[in-house]
Design a protein around this motif. Structure first.
Motif, short mmCIF file in Angstrom:
data_model
loop_
_atom_site.label_atom_id
_atom_site.label_comp_id
_atom_site.label_asym_id
_atom_site.label_seq_id
_atom_site.Cartn_x
_atom_site.Cartn_y
_atom_site.Cartn_z
N GLU A 96 51.34 45.30 37.95
CA GLU A 96 50.08 44.57 38.07
C GLU A 96 48.88 45.50 37.91
N ARG A 97 48.96 46.69 38.50
CA ARG A 97 47.86 47.66 38.37
C ARG A 97 47.68 48.06 36.90
N SER A 98 48.81 48.24 36.20
CA SER A 98 48.74 48.61 34.78
C SER A 98 48.11 47.49 33.95
N GLU A 99 48.49 46.25 34.23
CA GLU A 99 47.93 45.12 33.49
C GLU A 99 46.43 44.99 33.75
N LEU A 100 46.00 45.23 34.98
CA LEU A 100 44.57 45.17 35.29
C LEU A 100 43.80 46.23 34.52
N HIS A 101 44.41 47.38 34.34
CA HIS A 101 43.75 48.47 33.62
C HIS A 101 43.70 48.19 32.11
N GLN A 102 44.77 47.63 31.58
CA GLN A 102 44.87 47.43 30.12
C GLN A 102 44.21 46.15 29.65
N THR A 103 44.36 45.07 30.38
CA THR A 103 43.82 43.77 29.94
C THR A 103 43.08 43.09 31.09
N PRO A 104 41.94 43.60 31.51
CA PRO A 104 41.22 43.02 32.65
C PRO A 104 40.75 41.58 32.39
N GLU A 105 40.35 41.29 31.15
CA GLU A 105 39.87 39.93 30.86
C GLU A 105 40.99 38.90 31.01
N ALA A 106 42.16 39.24 30.47
CA ALA A 106 43.29 38.33 30.57
C ALA A 106 43.71 38.14 32.03
N GLU A 107 43.63 39.20 32.83
CA GLU A 107 43.99 39.10 34.24
C GLU A 107 42.99 38.24 35.01
N LEU A 108 41.70 38.35 34.65
CA LEU A 108 40.69 37.50 35.29
C LEU A 108 40.94 36.04 34.96
N ALA A 109 41.29 35.75 33.70
CA ALA A 109 41.60 34.38 33.30
C ALA A 109 42.83 33.86 34.04
N GLU A 110 43.80 34.75 34.23
CA GLU A 110 45.02 34.37 34.95
C GLU A 110 44.72 34.04 36.41
N LEU A 111 43.87 34.84 37.03
CA LEU A 111 43.49 34.61 38.42
C LEU A 111 42.72 33.30 38.55
N THR A 112 41.85 33.04 37.60
CA THR A 112 41.09 31.79 37.59
C THR A 112 42.04 30.60 37.50
N ALA A 113 43.03 30.70 36.61
CA ALA A 113 44.00 29.62 36.44
C ALA A 113 44.81 29.38 37.71
N ILE A 114 45.12 30.44 38.44
CA ILE A 114 45.88 30.30 39.68
C ILE A 114 45.10 29.48 40.70
N TYR A 115 43.81 29.79 40.86
CA TYR A 115 43.01 29.05 41.83
C TYR A 115 42.70 27.64 41.36
N ALA A 116 42.60 27.44 40.05
CA ALA A 116 42.41 26.09 39.53
C ALA A 116 43.65 25.25 39.79
N ALA A 117 44.83 25.87 39.68
CA ALA A 117 46.08 25.16 39.93
C ALA A 117 46.23 24.77 41.40
N LYS A 118 45.52 25.47 42.27
CA LYS A 118 45.58 25.15 43.70
C LYS A 118 44.63 24.02 44.07
N GLY A 119 43.84 23.54 43.10
CA GLY A 119 42.99 22.39 43.37
C GLY A 119 41.50 22.64 43.25
N LEU A 120 41.08 23.88 43.00
CA LEU A 120 39.66 24.15 42.84
C LEU A 120 39.20 23.67 41.47
N SER A 121 37.94 23.29 41.40
CA SER A 121 37.39 22.92 40.10
C SER A 121 37.33 24.16 39.22
N PRO A 122 37.35 24.00 37.89
CA PRO A 122 37.29 25.16 37.00
C PRO A 122 36.12 26.09 37.30
#
Length: 243
Positions: A96-122
């Motif tokens: 996970e640390r390596s992915e954050l270093h190499q592809t921070p934008e993709a990881e941010l999008a992934e984190l956003t999708a996780i919270y959206a899946a929990k019921g938060l608005s986009p």
């Protein structure tokens, strides 16, 4: 007693809202199971030997050997198991640390999708993800994706010591119960002491797991009684035949 008020809402003091409540329950459950193993295994050994001989020396030696061997086995097994779990957790965190270093934008999008899946608005999910990333991106992803706290990984030494200690605590009861009474009372006293202890362990285990107390107690008490009767019979038959 009423709990503290947070953001206008009263938090119930009796409920396990604090961090690590689930982990503490798991440790307690493991301790109960370890003590239960100590009671059953050492009781089987000493009752079996008592079926073959009335001398305290062989009974004590067999019971002590069973206690030591069982505690070492429990500690070693728990250490190996938890060490493997800790290695897996570290490997996942390193990835996970390596992915954050190499592809921070993709990881941010992934984190956003996780919270959206929990019921938060986009929009809210994106804001939460951005704020958590700004605060501590690695901790945020470890918790949301892996359900891990990098600062509180499982400790194999703690697990090994706790497992051995709970086994020894349980094993001491049948060992003392078989040694202290006169020869004619050893087996009956041990039977009663062990079944009472198993009943208490079954009750505590059921309370922790939220299951039926009566069902849990009956299973462990009847199983323990059958095991003790069988080991005593084996000791009596084979000990007499060989002797």
């Amino acid at each position: 007693m009423a709990g503290p008020v947070v953001s206008g809402k009263r938090i119930h003091a009796a409920e396990p809202h604090g961090d690590g409540a689930s982990e503490r329950l798991n440790w307690l459950r493991a301790a109960v199971l370890g003590a239960n193993d100590g009671i059953v295994s050492v009781a089987g050994i000493v009752v079996g030997v008592a079926g073959a001989t009335a001398q305290r020396g062989p009974i004590f030696t067999a019971g002590l050997a069973g206690l030591v061997a069982g505690a070492v086995s429990m500690a070693l097994g728990e250490y190996v198991s938890v060490s493997s779990q800790r290695d897996s957790e570290r490997a996942m965190l390193a990835k996970e640390r390596s992915e954050l270093h190499q592809t921070p934008e993709a990881e941010l999008a992934e984190l956003t999708a996780i919270y959206a899946a929990k019921g938060l608005s986009p929009k809210t999910a994106a804001r939460v993800a951005e704020e958590l990333t700004a605060h501590d991106a690695f901790a945020a992803h470890a918790e949301a994706e892996l359900n891990l706290d990098p600062e509180e990984l499982t400790n194999p030494w703690h697990a090994a010591v706790a497992s051995a200690a709970s086994f020894i605590a349980g094993a001491l009861l049948p060992l003392l119960a078989i040694l202290l009474p006169p020869a004619t009372w050893r087996v009956p006293v041990t039977f009663v002491a062990v079944l009472i202890a198993l009943g208490l362990a079954g009750t505590l285990s059921a309370r922790i797991g939220g299951s039926s107390v009566g069902r849990a107690v009956s299973r462990v008490v009847f199983g323990g009684a059958a095991g003790l009767a069988f080991t005593y019979l084996v000791g009596h038959l084979f000990g007499t035949a060989i002797g």
